[in-house]
Write a protein that holds these residues in place. Structure first.
Motif, PDB file in Angstrom:
ATOM      1  N   ASN A  58       3.544   3.891  -0.667  1.00  0.00           N
ATOM      2  CA  ASN A  58       2.547   2.964  -1.195  1.00  0.00           C
ATOM      3  C   ASN A  58       1.683   3.623  -2.270  1.00  0.00           C
ATOM      4  O   ASN A  58       1.311   2.971  -3.248  1.00  0.00           O
ATOM      5  CB  ASN A  58       1.667   2.441  -0.059  1.00  0.00           C
ATOM      6  CG  ASN A  58       2.469   1.626   0.945  1.00  0.00           C
ATOM      7  OD1 ASN A  58       3.182   0.700   0.579  1.00  0.00           O
ATOM      8  ND2 ASN A  58       2.375   1.988   2.218  1.00  0.00           N
ATOM      9  N   HIS A  65       0.488   0.791 -11.188  1.00  0.00           N
ATOM     10  CA  HIS A  65      -0.685  -0.075 -11.359  1.00  0.00           C
ATOM     11  C   HIS A  65      -1.935   0.765 -11.611  1.00  0.00           C
ATOM     12  O   HIS A  65      -3.017   0.446 -11.094  1.00  0.00           O
ATOM     13  CB  HIS A  65      -0.886  -0.943 -10.115  1.00  0.00           C
ATOM     14  CG  HIS A  65       0.286  -1.791  -9.761  1.00  0.00           C
ATOM     15  ND1 HIS A  65       0.628  -2.923 -10.465  1.00  0.00           N
ATOM     16  CD2 HIS A  65       1.228  -1.658  -8.784  1.00  0.00           C
ATOM     17  CE1 HIS A  65       1.706  -3.471  -9.928  1.00  0.00           C
ATOM     18  NE2 HIS A  65       2.097  -2.719  -8.922  1.00  0.00           N
ATOM     19  N   TRP A  68      -5.381  -0.810 -12.592  1.00  0.00           N
ATOM     20  CA  TRP A  68      -6.369  -1.267 -11.618  1.00  0.00           C
ATOM     21  C   TRP A  68      -7.441  -0.202 -11.402  1.00  0.00           C
ATOM     22  O   TRP A  68      -8.638  -0.495 -11.400  1.00  0.00           O
ATOM     23  CB  TRP A  68      -5.703  -1.591 -10.280  1.00  0.00           C
ATOM     24  CG  TRP A  68      -4.737  -2.720 -10.319  1.00  0.00           C
ATOM     25  CD1 TRP A  68      -4.640  -3.682 -11.281  1.00  0.00           C
ATOM     26  CD2 TRP A  68      -3.735  -3.020  -9.348  1.00  0.00           C
ATOM     27  NE1 TRP A  68      -3.639  -4.562 -10.972  1.00  0.00           N
ATOM     28  CE2 TRP A  68      -3.055  -4.197  -9.784  1.00  0.00           C
ATOM     29  CE3 TRP A  68      -3.335  -2.436  -8.153  1.00  0.00           C
ATOM     30  CZ2 TRP A  68      -2.018  -4.759  -9.076  1.00  0.00           C
ATOM     31  CZ3 TRP A  68      -2.293  -2.999  -7.429  1.00  0.00           C
ATOM     32  CH2 TRP A  68      -1.638  -4.148  -7.889  1.00  0.00           C
ATOM     33  N   ALA A 245      -7.515  -6.774  -7.334  1.00  0.00           N
ATOM     34  CA  ALA A 245      -6.116  -6.535  -6.957  1.00  0.00           C
ATOM     35  C   ALA A 245      -5.936  -6.618  -5.453  1.00  0.00           C
ATOM     36  O   ALA A 245      -4.949  -7.192  -4.961  1.00  0.00           O
ATOM     37  CB  ALA A 245      -5.672  -5.167  -7.477  1.00  0.00           C
ATOM     38  N   ILE A 246      -6.877  -6.045  -4.690  1.00  0.00           N
ATOM     39  CA  ILE A 246      -6.785  -6.102  -3.222  1.00  0.00           C
ATOM     40  C   ILE A 246      -6.826  -7.553  -2.750  1.00  0.00           C
ATOM     41  O   ILE A 246      -6.058  -7.962  -1.865  1.00  0.00           O
ATOM     42  CB  ILE A 246      -7.925  -5.280  -2.595  1.00  0.00           C
ATOM     43  CG1 ILE A 246      -7.679  -3.786  -2.835  1.00  0.00           C
ATOM     44  CG2 ILE A 246      -8.036  -5.551  -1.088  1.00  0.00           C
ATOM     45  CD1 ILE A 246      -8.832  -2.905  -2.415  1.00  0.00           C
ATOM     46  N   LEU A 249      -3.501  -9.107  -3.489  1.00  0.00           N
ATOM     47  CA  LEU A 249      -2.469  -8.589  -2.584  1.00  0.00           C
ATOM     48  C   LEU A 249      -2.586  -9.227  -1.199  1.00  0.00           C
ATOM     49  O   LEU A 249      -1.574  -9.451  -0.527  1.00  0.00           O
ATOM     50  CB  LEU A 249      -2.578  -7.065  -2.478  1.00  0.00           C
ATOM     51  CG  LEU A 249      -2.200  -6.283  -3.747  1.00  0.00           C
ATOM     52  CD1 LEU A 249      -2.570  -4.815  -3.604  1.00  0.00           C
ATOM     53  CD2 LEU A 249      -0.709  -6.430  -4.046  1.00  0.00           C
ATOM     54  N   GLY A 252      -1.392 -13.044  -1.652  1.00  0.00           N
ATOM     55  CA  GLY A 252      -0.013 -13.270  -2.066  1.00  0.00           C
ATOM     56  C   GLY A 252       0.907 -13.577  -0.902  1.00  0.00           C
ATOM     57  O   GLY A 252       0.539 -13.444   0.274  1.00  0.00           O
ATOM     58  N   PRO A 255       1.910 -11.170   2.024  1.00  0.00           N
ATOM     59  CA  PRO A 255       0.798 -10.264   1.731  1.00  0.00           C
ATOM     60  C   PRO A 255       1.267  -8.811   1.673  1.00  0.00           C
ATOM     61  O   PRO A 255       2.104  -8.393   2.463  1.00  0.00           O
ATOM     62  CB  PRO A 255      -0.154 -10.488   2.915  1.00  0.00           C
ATOM     63  CG  PRO A 255       0.234 -11.809   3.487  1.00  0.00           C
ATOM     64  CD  PRO A 255       1.705 -11.940   3.275  1.00  0.00           C
ATOM     65  N   GLN A 256       0.721  -8.062   0.741  1.00  0.00           N
ATOM     66  CA  GLN A 256       1.059  -6.652   0.569  1.00  0.00           C
ATOM     67  C   GLN A 256      -0.056  -5.786   1.155  1.00  0.00           C
ATOM     68  O   GLN A 256      -0.772  -5.081   0.441  1.00  0.00           O
ATOM     69  CB  GLN A 256       1.273  -6.355  -0.910  1.00  0.00           C
ATOM     70  CG  GLN A 256       2.422  -7.103  -1.530  1.00  0.00           C
ATOM     71  CD  GLN A 256       3.770  -6.668  -0.946  1.00  0.00           C
ATOM     72  OE1 GLN A 256       4.039  -5.486  -0.770  1.00  0.00           O
ATOM     73  NE2 GLN A 256       4.618  -7.642  -0.635  1.00  0.00           N
ATOM     74  N   TYR A 257      -0.196  -5.827   2.490  1.00  0.00           N
ATOM     75  CA  TYR A 257      -1.270  -5.090   3.145  1.00  0.00           C
ATOM     76  C   TYR A 257      -1.200  -3.576   2.915  1.00  0.00           C
ATOM     77  O   TYR A 257      -2.224  -2.952   2.638  1.00  0.00           O
ATOM     78  CB  TYR A 257      -1.282  -5.389   4.643  1.00  0.00           C
ATOM     79  CG  TYR A 257      -1.588  -6.825   4.994  1.00  0.00           C
ATOM     80  CD1 TYR A 257      -2.552  -7.541   4.298  1.00  0.00           C
ATOM     81  CD2 TYR A 257      -0.917  -7.474   6.028  1.00  0.00           C
ATOM     82  CE1 TYR A 257      -2.833  -8.856   4.616  1.00  0.00           C
ATOM     83  CE2 TYR A 257      -1.191  -8.787   6.356  1.00  0.00           C
ATOM     84  CZ  TYR A 257      -2.151  -9.479   5.645  1.00  0.00           C
ATOM     85  OH  TYR A 257      -2.429 -10.785   5.961  1.00  0.00           O
ATOM     86  N   LEU A 259      -0.001  -1.757   0.421  1.00  0.00           N
ATOM     87  CA  LEU A 259      -0.398  -1.394  -0.936  1.00  0.00           C
ATOM     88  C   LEU A 259      -1.901  -1.599  -1.125  1.00  0.00           C
ATOM     89  O   LEU A 259      -2.575  -0.783  -1.771  1.00  0.00           O
ATOM     90  CB  LEU A 259       0.378  -2.232  -1.949  1.00  0.00           C
ATOM     91  CG  LEU A 259       0.179  -1.878  -3.428  1.00  0.00           C
ATOM     92  CD1 LEU A 259       0.588  -0.438  -3.687  1.00  0.00           C
ATOM     93  CD2 LEU A 259       0.970  -2.836  -4.315  1.00  0.00           C
ATOM     94  N   ALA A 260      -2.445  -2.674  -0.556  1.00  0.00           N
ATOM     95  CA  ALA A 260      -3.889  -2.914  -0.630  1.00  0.00           C
ATOM     96  C   ALA A 260      -4.657  -1.807   0.085  1.00  0.00           C
ATOM     97  O   ALA A 260      -5.697  -1.347  -0.408  1.00  0.00           O
ATOM     98  CB  ALA A 260      -4.222  -4.276  -0.019  1.00  0.00           C
TER      99      ALA A 260
END
Length: 565
Positions: A58, A65, A68, A245-246, A249, A252, A255-257, A259-260
């Motif tokens: 991650n 990114h 960010w 971004a969090i 994420l 979305g 969800p991209q937990y 990466l957040a």
């Protein structure tokens, strides 16, 4: 003998209250952060609360990114620097010069902070948007030019709005140090022939360096975790910071937990690094500005420059308070999003809509009032216990307890709210989506604020008053009820109102935790803005601001009774 006394002090046992409070803080602060680290290292199922596969993938994904992180550092560094410089200038004008009306100017300068960044972002989007902003519309009307005079949706615009709405807290921090400063060094500078501005730049500002750096650090950490202003003003230009971004994420699908969480940990590392650099910068240097004698710093007569200094303060008040609230008040009374001054365009229907007709906003107002009362009560009680144990008990471990109490101040609220979300989802019973979940979050994130507020009152209370009560036969409970609590009550009330006020306007700490049945004002306003409807969202903002102004009136009346806020 000194060595013996030191070793005896070092062997003091840790008292049971200190041990219990340390364990409580480790549980409610440390456990969510531990889950945040675990989620950031999760390289398996992104929806799993407890990772089955571990790795650094991650963090490697974040390399794609870096914008960010770069954008976050850009606005935080620029905004904190501009905000601190603005606060230093305002504090020097109000506390160290003979500018007229200093008491009312001090009050007006501090109001933008409790009003909140969400209000500032919404207001300035209406004032300075490149197409339909009021300032640009007036510019077009007077000049005939089709160019935009200002663009709040740019990086300088975001930095500007963040700075003017965060500057008041830096103003209070720097102003408190200025009011206690020994004026003898400034007097010596004047005797040596230095001018007033030279003295301010070469004597006053360097002596204020600890307060200035503390204010800058507070603003830097706050702006790294800022959510409302970058999201509202930066989304249209696709300028994304870490908090934006969090949020994306999380929202979305899927969800991209992980990466957040990794992105959140990076922000925490930057915040910790800033704290470390602050301590290194001040280590081994003396900045003593308070001597042993009693004095009252004499204001500097700036003579011909006084009208200019007064105009600078008034300009800030107009930009940070009058214009934002004025445009939102006018917008809240319009029938549609196009602001006009014709008689047919004015209406009070928007207030009826948000207060009576629309159940979501009506419930959000009620929930926010309940949370304000709950946060004020629970936060004040918890902070009072902490302050009393830290400053009245004699056992070991009090320093560690105080450091743990202040940890939430160095954590971006949106990120800590995400960590609390994972903690609540891991519990065997349902807590997520309830008002109690938001209450827990508010109590934790505002704990440093409540603790500092109450500590200032506790340390002023002479122990001899309580000792006299015990000598006369009073027990601990009797002394607390008849002596301690009555003496602390103005400070406790001030802390309660302060917590009520900041919880009503909070967004970041509740955006993830407030479920459909537990909407509160901050997220409700944000969602209202996201779905359109300027008159309705403006009316809701004015309602929130009215609640905060009532709290301000209460807190000012308390402060006049002798409690320093």
């Amino acid at each position: 003998m000194l060595r013996s006394a030191h070793s005896t002090s070092a062997r003091k046992p840790v008292s049971l209250p200190v041990l219990a409070l340390v364990a409580t803080l480790v549980l409610i602060i440390g456990y969510p952060l531990l889950l945040l680290v675990a989620m950031a290292l999760n390289v398996g199922d992104a929806q799993a609360l407890l990772p089955t596969h571990w790795g650094l993938a991650n963090f490697i994904r974040l390399l794609r990114h870096l914008d960010w992180i770069r954008n976050t550092l850009l606005v935080a560094l620029a905004g904190s620097t501009f905000g601190t410089a603005l606060a230093l200038l305002l504090a020097w004008i109000i506390y160290r010069t003979t500018v007229p009306g200093r008491a009312i100017l001090e009050l007006l300068v501090t109001i933008p902070y409790p009003v909140g960044p969400l209000v500032g972002a919404l207001a300035w989007s209406e004032l300075a948007s490149p197409r339909g902003g009021l300032i640009n519309v007036l510019f077009h009307a007077f000049t005939g030019s089709h160019a935009s005079l200002v663009n709040v949706y740019s990086v300088p615009g975001i930095v500007f709005v963040m700075a003017i709405f965060e500057a008041p807290v830096a103003f209070l921090m720097i102003g408190a140090a200025m009011r206690q400063m020994d004026p003898s060094l400034e007097e010596c500078s004047a005797v040596m022939g230095a001018g007033r501005l030279t003295t301010a730049l070469r004597i006053t500002a360097p002596l204020m360096l600890p307060a200035i750096l503390s204010a800058w650090l507070f603003l830097f950490i706050s702006m790294m975790g800022a959510f409302a202003i970058p999201t509202i003003l930066g989304t249209s230009s696709r300028f994304y910071v870490a908090t934006t971004a969090i949020y994306m994420l999380f929202q979305g699908y899927p969800p991209q937990y992980p990466l957040a969480a990794a992105l959140g940990l990076v922000l925490i590392v930057f915040a910790a690094s800033a704290v470390w650099l602050y301590t290194r910068a001040l280590r081994g240097r003396s900045y003593a500005v308070v001597g042993g004698r009693t004095y009252r710093p004499r204001p500097i007569d700036m003579k011909g420059l006084t009208p200019l200094l007064f105009a600078i303060v008034c300009a800030y008040i107009v930009v940070a308070l009058v214009l934002p609230l004025g445009i939102l008040l006018v917008a809240s009374l319009q029938r549609n999003s196009n602001i006009t001054l014709s008689a047919a365009s004015w209406t009070l229907h928007n207030y009826r809509y948000v207060l009576v007709d629309f159940p979501t906003t009506r419930q959000a107002i009620v929930n926010s009032l309940l949370l304000g009362v709950g946060t004020g009560t629970l936060g004040t009680a918890f902070a009072t216990i902490l302050a009393w144990v830290i400053h009245r008990s004699r056992g070991a471990g009090r320093g560690i307890l105080e450091q743990l109490t202040m940890v939430p101040q160095s954590l971006p609220r949106l990120i800590f709210a995400a960590a609390l979300l994972w903690m609540m989802l891991a519990l065997p019973f349902k807590l997520y989506g309830t008002l109690f979940a938001v209450l827990i979050a508010y109590t934790i994130v505002f704990l440093p604020l409540a603790y500092r507020s109450i500590t200032g009152v506790v340390v002023q209370l002479d122990r001899s008053l309580e000792e006299a009560g015990r000598v006369l036969g009073g027990g601990w409970l009797s002394v607390m009820r008849s002596i301690t609590v009555p003496l602390l009550s103005p400070g406790l009330l001030a802390a309660w109102v302060l917590l009520f006020m900041v919880s009503v306007r909070e967004v970041s700490a509740s955006i993830f935790l407030a479920g459909p049945g537990a909407q509160v004002l901050g997220p409700a306003i944000f969602n209202f803005w996201d779905s359109g409807g300027l008159p309705q969202v403006s009316a809701l903002v004015i309602v929130q601001t009215a609640i905060i102004f009532v709290a301000l009136v209460v807190i000012r009346s308390v402060s006049r009774k002798g409690i320093a806020l």
